[in-house]
Every structure is written in C-alpha cells, then in structure tokens.
Scaffold this active site. Structure first.
Site, mmCIF file in Angstrom:
data_model
loop_
_atom_site.group_PDB
_atom_site.id
_atom_site.type_symbol
_atom_site.label_atom_id
_atom_site.label_comp_id
_atom_site.label_asym_id
_atom_site.label_seq_id
_atom_site.Cartn_x
_atom_site.Cartn_y
_atom_site.Cartn_z
ATOM 1 C CG ASP A 13 -1.979 1.069 1.149
ATOM 2 O OD1 ASP A 13 -2.431 1.396 0.025
ATOM 3 O OD2 ASP A 13 -2.352 1.604 2.209
ATOM 4 N NE ARG A 17 -1.561 6.774 1.126
ATOM 5 C CZ ARG A 17 -1.367 5.879 2.090
ATOM 6 N NH1 ARG A 17 -0.983 6.268 3.284
ATOM 7 N NH2 ARG A 17 -1.550 4.594 1.840
ATOM 8 C CD1 TRP A 18 7.185 6.626 -2.493
ATOM 9 C CD2 TRP A 18 6.861 6.915 -4.690
ATOM 10 N NE1 TRP A 18 8.415 6.644 -3.103
ATOM 11 C CE2 TRP A 18 8.253 6.822 -4.449
ATOM 12 C CE3 TRP A 18 6.411 7.101 -5.998
ATOM 13 C CZ2 TRP A 18 9.198 6.901 -5.471
ATOM 14 C CZ3 TRP A 18 7.350 7.187 -7.012
ATOM 15 C CH2 TRP A 18 8.729 7.091 -6.747
ATOM 16 N NE ARG A 26 -4.547 6.726 -7.012
ATOM 17 C CZ ARG A 26 -4.370 6.404 -5.727
ATOM 18 N NH1 ARG A 26 -4.164 7.359 -4.825
ATOM 19 N NH2 ARG A 26 -4.423 5.147 -5.323
ATOM 20 C CG HIS A 30 -0.494 2.141 -9.188
ATOM 21 N ND1 HIS A 30 -0.710 1.695 -7.903
ATOM 22 C CD2 HIS A 30 -1.593 2.888 -9.507
ATOM 23 C CE1 HIS A 30 -1.882 2.156 -7.467
ATOM 24 N NE2 HIS A 30 -2.420 2.885 -8.408
ATOM 25 C CB THR A 59 -13.111 -7.742 -4.121
ATOM 26 O OG1 THR A 59 -12.974 -7.622 -2.699
ATOM 27 C CG2 THR A 59 -12.846 -9.191 -4.511
ATOM 28 C CD GLU A 60 -13.302 -4.969 -0.731
ATOM 29 O OE1 GLU A 60 -12.105 -5.331 -0.785
ATOM 30 O OE2 GLU A 60 -14.226 -5.760 -0.466
ATOM 31 N NE ARG A 64 -7.820 2.115 -5.372
ATOM 32 C CZ ARG A 64 -6.612 2.119 -4.840
ATOM 33 N NH1 ARG A 64 -5.557 2.309 -5.616
ATOM 34 N NH2 ARG A 64 -6.446 1.948 -3.537
ATOM 35 C CG LEU A 124 9.146 -17.612 -2.397
ATOM 36 C CD1 LEU A 124 9.238 -17.532 -0.876
ATOM 37 C CD2 LEU A 124 9.503 -16.273 -2.998
HETATM 38 C C1 IPE Z 1 -5.317 -2.545 0.167
HETATM 39 O O1 IPE Z 1 -5.022 -1.197 -0.033
HETATM 40 C C2 IPE Z 1 -5.277 -3.288 -1.125
HETATM 41 C C3 IPE Z 1 -3.975 -3.414 -1.756
HETATM 42 C C4 IPE Z 1 -2.858 -2.890 -1.358
HETATM 43 C C5 IPE Z 1 -3.949 -4.218 -2.935
HETATM 44 P P1 IPE Z 1 -6.162 -0.107 -0.220
HETATM 45 O O2 IPE Z 1 -5.484 1.170 -0.477
HETATM 46 O O3 IPE Z 1 -7.136 -0.578 -1.228
HETATM 47 O O4 IPE Z 1 -6.875 -0.132 1.190
HETATM 48 P P2 IPE Z 1 -7.754 0.988 1.917
HETATM 49 O O5 IPE Z 1 -8.782 1.453 0.937
HETATM 50 O O6 IPE Z 1 -6.825 2.081 2.318
HETATM 51 O O7 IPE Z 1 -8.326 0.282 3.097
HETATM 52 C C1 IPE Z 2 -1.639 0.246 -3.293
HETATM 53 O O1 IPE Z 2 -1.443 1.614 -3.354
HETATM 54 C C2 IPE Z 2 -1.894 -0.380 -4.631
HETATM 55 C C3 IPE Z 2 -3.282 -0.808 -4.838
HETATM 56 C C4 IPE Z 2 -4.237 -0.727 -3.969
HETATM 57 C C5 IPE Z 2 -3.600 -1.360 -6.137
HETATM 58 P P1 IPE Z 2 -2.655 2.645 -3.365
HETATM 59 O O2 IPE Z 2 -3.087 2.843 -4.767
HETATM 60 O O3 IPE Z 2 -3.725 2.214 -2.454
HETATM 61 O O4 IPE Z 2 -1.936 3.939 -2.831
HETATM 62 P P2 IPE Z 2 -2.482 4.952 -1.748
HETATM 63 O O5 IPE Z 2 -2.869 4.142 -0.546
HETATM 64 O O6 IPE Z 2 -3.645 5.660 -2.360
HETATM 65 O O7 IPE Z 2 -1.320 5.832 -1.459
HETATM 66 MG MG MG Z 3 -4.049 2.509 -0.483
#
Ligand code: IPE
Ligand code: IPE
Ligand code: MG
Length: 231
Positions: A13, A17-18, A26, A30, A59-60, A64, A124
């Site tokens: 995660d 933000r990075w 964004r 990624h 799944t959530e 996006r 692994l």
């Molecule tokens: C969890 O991160 C899912 C993955 C890193 C793949 P999210 O960014 O989706 O989680 P929430 O929304 O902050 O809980």
């Molecule tokens: C995790 O990074 C990757 C996925 C959930 C696919 P985020 O996209 O959730 O990045 P933040 O949390 O918004 O920084």
């Molecule tokens: Mg996130």
C-alpha cells in the site's frame, strides 16, 4: 538462530501517496511500486521464507477509475513479461489468490501462462492476491461446501480452510502493511486470525529490503501464544 517466518503476507500500500508527494500521477506510484516487487521476492527467498503472499489488487479496488484499474492490469502483464524468466530460474512457483475470470482478457491469459510455466517449480511459493477479497473468499468456500452436499454438523474450521484459495498453504505467520494505514482491508481475514501484524509508515515504493528485514527482525522477537500461556 533467528526465528524465520514461514509465510509472510504483505499489503503493498501507498503507491498513490508516494506519487502525489512527488507531484506525479498515481500511475507513476504504481509503476515504481511494481518495480519494487522482484527485490522483495528475491530477498524472501534468500533468507528462507517458504511462502510470500502479496496483495496486489482487492475486490474493493474495483471501485477505482477504469483508467487506474487498466493501468494496474497493464503493469501486471509487464511484470510477468519482464520477470517471469528470472522468477522461473529462481525456482519460484507463482500462484494466484482471487477471481481472475473478470480481469481484462490479456491480463488473465498472462497470469495463467505464468502460473502454468512455474507450476513444477518447488522453491518459494509466491502468491499474488489479485482481485482478492477475504469476505468473498469465505463466501466462495461456503458455497463450495454446500454444493458438495455437506450437512451443518460436518462443517469445521478445517473444512472452511480447505475450500479457501489458500487451501494447501499454512496461515501467514507475519502480515506486513507498509503505507501508514493500520487496517487489514479485507486481506486474508480468515487466515490471519493469529498472524503477527507489523505496520510501517514507509510507502510501498520505498519499502526496500532493509525495511523488510526490520519487519522480519521484529517478528523474530515476538512471542506467539495462540491463546495459550508461555512456558
Ligand atoms: C489494500 O489497499 C489493497 C492493496 C494494497 C492491494 P487499499 O489502499 O485498497 O486499502 P484501503 O482502501 O486504504 O483500506
Ligand atoms: C496500493 O497503493 C496499490 C493498490 C491498492 C492497487 P494505493 O493505490 O492504495 O496507494 P495509496 O494508498 O492511495 O497511497
Ligand atoms: Mg491505499
């Protein structure tokens, strides 16, 4: 000797933000995040971790924008194209946790190709949680159990476990979440009942082998009781 976790799970995660901190889209987060994966996998292998499970897409996350989802799916294809030979020669066995049938055709085919290619490897085990949700996984498990004709009094914790995506994999010993959030976000909710949790404020693209080793060091000092009492 230091206690080594057999199964480590990581919620990758903080990519968005990075990138935002660098005034970048964004998608750039990624991209750099995906480039971080291989060194973490190799490090895990080197120090003797047997199972590494990486949460790549929940799944959530399907909430996006199409643009962001398509980009993440493209990165997955790119990751396999660029890294599959390296993973293969390291004897890594790739597996997928999640429902890939609804992913873009190209991503789904590439993922199946990579899983098949590494099927006979015995190093692994690298599980990628892709379109994965812990609640969805439990619902699927129960549906399978019911359609196999089990009666209520035959339902056990083990039977539910045996019908999850992780059926032949031990529960995670250590669950790591970089990125600053302190929640599980629907990751391995059944399997992590007794996992050690480790949270780091470092965002995933910066979560290097040094940060990883700090998490593993902390794990090695944790006392696990599983509800029992220390001797
Ligand atoms: C969890 O991160 C899912 C993955 C890193 C793949 P999210 O960014 O989706 O989680 P929430 O929304 O902050 O809980
Ligand atoms: C995790 O990074 C990757 C996925 C959930 C696919 P985020 O996209 O959730 O990045 P933040 O949390 O918004 O920084
Ligand atoms: Mg996130």
């Amino acid at each position: 000797m230091k206690k080594i976790a057999e199964h480590v799970a990581i919620i990758m995660d903080g990519n968005g933000r990075w990138a935002k901190k660098r005034n970048m889209p964004r998608s750039y987060g990624h991209k750099v995040g995906s480039e971080n994966v291989i060194s973490i996998v190799k490090y895990a292998d080197k120090i003797g971790i047997k199972y590494l499970t990486l949460y790549a897409f929940s799944t959530e996350n399907r909430k996006r924008s199409k643009k962001e989802i398509d980009y993440i799916m493209m990165l997955l294809v790119k990751f396999i194209d660029e890294k599959i030979d390296e993973l293969f020669s390291e004897n890594v066995k790739l597996r997928i946790l999640g429902d890939i049938s609804v992913l873009p055709q190209k991503t789904m085919e590439k993922v199946i190709y990579a899983v098949n290619k590494t099927e006979k490897n015995n190093g692994l085990i690298l599980n990628i949680a892709l379109n994965y949700g812990g609640r969805d996984e439990i619902v699927r498990s129960i549906k399978k159990i019911i359609s196999s004709g089990y009666s209520a009094d035959e339902i056990t914790e083990k039977l539910i476990s045996d019908n999850l995506y992780t059926k032949d994999i031990p529960d995670p010993d250590l669950l790591i979440r970089p990125g600053g959030e302190k929640r599980i976000s629907n990751f391995l909710i059944y399997q992590s009942a007794y996992s050690e949790l480790y949270f780091s404020d470092v965002l995933w693209p910066d979560f290097d082998t040094f940060e990883f080793s700090r998490a593993l060091d902390e794990y090695s000092r944790r006392k696990r009781r599983f509800g029992g009492i220390d001797e």
